[in-house]
Design a protein around this motif. Structure first.
Motif, PDB file in Angstrom:
ATOM      1  N   THR A  18       0.883  -1.262  -0.056  1.00 27.77           N
ATOM      2  CA  THR A  18      -0.126   0.043  -0.167  1.00 27.77           C
ATOM      3  C   THR A  18       1.030   0.784  -0.119  1.00 27.77           C
ATOM      4  N   PRO A  19       0.056   2.239  -0.692  1.00 25.17           N
ATOM      5  CA  PRO A  19       1.158   4.009  -0.834  1.00 25.17           C
ATOM      6  C   PRO A  19       0.742   4.628  -0.505  1.00 25.17           C
ATOM      7  N   GLY A  20       1.220   5.238   0.036  1.00 26.29           N
ATOM      8  CA  GLY A  20       1.555   6.538   0.648  1.00 26.29           C
ATOM      9  C   GLY A  20       2.704   6.412   0.842  1.00 26.29           C
ATOM     10  N   PHE A  21       2.650   7.379   2.204  1.00 27.71           N
ATOM     11  CA  PHE A  21       4.383   7.794   2.648  1.00 27.71           C
ATOM     12  C   PHE A  21       4.083   8.172   4.033  1.00 27.71           C
ATOM     13  N   SER A  22       4.222   8.156   5.077  1.00 29.27           N
ATOM     14  CA  SER A  22       4.426   8.413   6.128  1.00 29.27           C
ATOM     15  C   SER A  22       5.148   9.055   6.813  1.00 29.27           C
ATOM     16  N   LYS A  70      15.735   9.284  22.234  1.00 25.09           N
ATOM     17  CA  LYS A  70      14.989   9.985  21.475  1.00 25.09           C
ATOM     18  C   LYS A  70      13.436   8.653  20.502  1.00 25.09           C
ATOM     19  N   ALA A  71      12.528   9.344  20.896  1.00 27.88           N
ATOM     20  CA  ALA A  71      11.211   8.973  20.297  1.00 27.88           C
ATOM     21  C   ALA A  71      10.515   9.287  18.896  1.00 27.88           C
ATOM     22  N   TYR A  72       9.736   8.083  18.166  1.00 25.66           N
ATOM     23  CA  TYR A  72       9.227   8.750  17.108  1.00 25.66           C
ATOM     24  C   TYR A  72       7.799   8.401  16.735  1.00 25.66           C
ATOM     25  N   ILE A  73       7.418   9.497  16.424  1.00 23.42           N
ATOM     26  CA  ILE A  73       5.499   9.720  15.816  1.00 23.42           C
ATOM     27  C   ILE A  73       5.066   9.008  14.124  1.00 23.42           C
ATOM     28  N   LEU A  74       4.745   8.389  14.098  1.00 26.84           N
ATOM     29  CA  LEU A  74       4.872   7.219  12.804  1.00 26.84           C
ATOM     30  C   LEU A  74       3.606   7.500  12.641  1.00 26.84           C
ATOM     31  N   ARG A  75       3.615   8.241  11.457  1.00 29.04           N
ATOM     32  CA  ARG A  75       2.330   7.886  10.429  1.00 29.04           C
ATOM     33  C   ARG A  75       1.852   8.258   9.958  1.00 29.04           C
ATOM     34  N   SER A  76       1.185   7.717   8.395  1.00 28.12           N
ATOM     35  CA  SER A  76       0.753   7.724   7.628  1.00 28.12           C
ATOM     36  C   SER A  76       0.428   9.269   6.895  1.00 28.12           C
ATOM     37  N   VAL A  77       1.369   9.993   6.207  1.00 31.39           N
ATOM     38  CA  VAL A  77       0.308  11.213   5.543  1.00 31.39           C
ATOM     39  C   VAL A  77       0.364  11.124   4.285  1.00 31.39           C
ATOM     40  N   TYR A  78      -0.574  11.009   3.068  1.00 30.50           N
ATOM     41  CA  TYR A  78      -1.043  11.034   1.829  1.00 30.50           C
ATOM     42  C   TYR A  78      -0.544  12.115   1.031  1.00 30.50           C
ATOM     43  N   VAL A  79      -0.116  12.095   0.131  1.00 28.70           N
ATOM     44  CA  VAL A  79      -0.110  13.322  -1.286  1.00 28.70           C
ATOM     45  C   VAL A  79      -0.884  13.180  -1.936  1.00 28.70           C
ATOM     46  N   LYS A  80      -2.002  13.706  -2.613  1.00 27.47           N
ATOM     47  CA  LYS A  80      -2.615  13.573  -3.600  1.00 27.47           C
ATOM     48  C   LYS A  80      -1.979  13.600  -5.311  1.00 27.47           C
ATOM     49  N   ASN A  81      -2.085  12.875  -6.097  1.00 32.41           N
ATOM     50  CA  ASN A  81      -1.739  12.529  -6.886  1.00 32.41           C
ATOM     51  C   ASN A  81       0.235  12.364  -7.162  1.00 32.41           C
ATOM     52  N   GLN A  82       0.247  11.584  -5.976  1.00 32.06           N
ATOM     53  CA  GLN A  82       1.756  11.327  -5.719  1.00 32.06           C
ATOM     54  C   GLN A  82       1.684   9.832  -5.849  1.00 32.06           C
ATOM     55  N   THR A  83       3.282   9.615  -6.394  1.00 24.51           N
ATOM     56  CA  THR A  83       3.442   7.878  -7.537  1.00 24.51           C
ATOM     57  C   THR A  83       4.748   7.767  -6.921  1.00 24.51           C
ATOM     58  N   SER A  84       4.588   6.997  -6.080  1.00 26.13           N
ATOM     59  CA  SER A  84       6.052   6.314  -5.929  1.00 26.13           C
ATOM     60  C   SER A  84       6.349   4.950  -6.904  1.00 26.13           C
ATOM     61  N   VAL A  90      -7.134   3.327   2.343  1.00 28.45           N
ATOM     62  CA  VAL A  90      -6.018   3.018   3.328  1.00 28.45           C
ATOM     63  C   VAL A  90      -6.353   4.189   4.065  1.00 28.45           C
ATOM     64  N   ASP A  91      -6.219   3.298   5.673  1.00 27.32           N
ATOM     65  CA  ASP A  91      -6.625   4.256   6.530  1.00 27.32           C
ATOM     66  C   ASP A  91      -4.974   4.880   6.920  1.00 27.32           C
ATOM     67  N   LYS A  92      -4.855   5.908   8.430  1.00 26.88           N
ATOM     68  CA  LYS A  92      -3.856   6.232   8.553  1.00 26.88           C
ATOM     69  C   LYS A  92      -2.859   5.314   8.988  1.00 26.88           C
ATOM     70  N   GLU A  93      -3.301   4.026   9.681  1.00 25.84           N
ATOM     71  CA  GLU A  93      -1.800   3.201  10.258  1.00 25.84           C
ATOM     72  C   GLU A  93      -1.248   2.501   8.963  1.00 25.84           C
ATOM     73  N   GLY A  94      -2.182   2.795   7.653  1.00 27.56           N
ATOM     74  CA  GLY A  94      -1.357   1.839   6.561  1.00 27.56           C
ATOM     75  C   GLY A  94      -2.015   0.377   6.279  1.00 27.56           C
ATOM     76  N   MET A 136       4.337   0.269   2.170  1.00 29.24           N
ATOM     77  CA  MET A 136       3.560   0.337   3.334  1.00 29.24           C
ATOM     78  C   MET A 136       3.883  -0.252   4.269  1.00 29.24           C
ATOM     79  N   VAL A 137       3.909   0.101   5.348  1.00 26.52           N
ATOM     80  CA  VAL A 137       4.822   0.005   6.318  1.00 26.52           C
ATOM     81  C   VAL A 137       3.092   0.363   7.820  1.00 26.52           C
ATOM     82  N   LEU A 138       3.150  -0.708   8.557  1.00 27.34           N
ATOM     83  CA  LEU A 138       1.632  -0.860   9.533  1.00 27.34           C
ATOM     84  C   LEU A 138       2.439  -0.227  10.875  1.00 27.34           C
TER      85      LEU A 138
END
Length: 310
Positions: free
Chosen positions: A22-26, A37-51, A127-131, A160-162
């Motif tokens: 699944t697409p989309g970048f996080s 150091k800690a990390y907040i990992l979340r999926s943020v999708y950009v319309k018309n972005q292609t990988s 695809v939801d925010k968790e991938g 995709m990463v969950l």
């Protein structure tokens, strides 16, 4: 729902390339912490972005007798292939989820150079925010074993990463529940771990490991078609599919740089000799298969900015 049994072993392995993941970048944002150091990992999708990902698959298929001997004349099949998988964000939703399209092109056998026809149609996914893929219309309308297997593989396409719903530090473990891709089975639990930092191509990346397993249980009638009626079923298959992946993600953009994936099938078929047109006459056989899948990000195409009128 119709499923041809005699082609099942080859279809299962042919579909490992998919997608189907699944697409989309996080976004991985650093969070201040006194000790680590800690990390907040979340999926943020950009319309018309292609990988675009280059995907290589090395698979081994074995059909064995109950005692473990290679079943003649099937022997062992080994296939190496390579192709391209494209993932594009088609639309965004207010809750942070997205509509995605995933398709593949240019598959070929790396040993012979011959083209391999794609068995996988373009897929439109929610695809939801968790991938997690929450909807795949094509998989609900095409009743064949090809699409059933696709449903399994697309839960972890190359991009995709969950992700967890909280900040995590290296060593932290989280679990994401995804819908079972095999009909009405129970949800599948994907266990993930933030291993730590690692350099990929000279750049720092976050290493995230993931593991899950899916139980398999089908029954078939005399024609080799999937049957929900146990009175007409003459053969069955039971077993488990195991999937483990190692993902390398950019810390700031959370774009997946590469993935190393291993898939293992352990299945047992019984009653094959009662199925018409089956070329396996043994009453019971084992299906043992494995595949290593390596995905590498080739490029990310950003949406074109609209030109302003002067």
């Amino acid at each position: 729902m119709k499923t041809k049994l005699h082609s099942l072993p080859h279809l299962i392995l042919a579909l490992v390339v998919i997608l189907l993941e699944t697409p989309g970048f996080s976004v991985a944002t650093g969070v201040s912490n006194k000790t680590e150091k800690a990390y907040i990992l979340r999926s943020v999708y950009v319309k018309n972005q292609t990988s675009e990902y280059k995907v290589g698959v090395n698979k081994i298929i074995k059909i064995l007798t109950d005692k473990g001997a290679i079943l003649s004349p099937h022997g062992v099949e080994k296939v190496k292939s390579v192709g391209i998988i494209l993932e594009k964000t088609m639309a965004l939703k207010p809750n942070g989820s997205a509509e995605m399209k995933v398709w593949q092109i240019g598959w070929r056998n790396t040993d012979t150079g011959k083209a391999i026809p794609s068995r996988i149609p373009p897929l439109n996914l929610n695809v939801d925010k968790e991938g997690v893929i929450t909807k795949a219309a094509e998989l609900q309308t095409i009743p064949n074993v090809n699409e059933i297997m696709n449903a399994f593989m697309i839960y972890l396409p190359p991009g995709m990463v969950l992700f967890p719903n909280k900040a995590v530090k290296p060593g932290d473990v989280w679990t994401v529940s995804i819908p079972n891709p095999y009909w009405n089975g129970s949800p599948v639990e994907v266990r993930s771990r933030l291993v730590g930092m690692e350099r990929i191509g000279g750049a720092e990346s976050l290493r995230v490991s993931q593991f899950y397993s899916i139980p398999i249980s089908y029954q078939f009638d005399k024609k080799g078609d999937y049957s929900q009626d146990s009175q007409h079923a003459v053969t069955s298959v039971v077993g488990t599919v195991y999937v483990s992946t190692v993902n390398y993600v950019q810390p700031r953009s959370a774009i997946l740089l590469k993935r190393d994936e291993n898939v293992r099938w352990e299945l047992r078929f019984t009653g094959l000799n009662a199925v018409a047109k089956s070329n396996i006459k043994q009453k019971s056989v084992r299906f043992a298969a494995s595949a290593s899948v390596h995905s590498q990000l080739l490029k990310v195409e950003e949406p074109k900015a609209r030109s302003r009128k002067r």
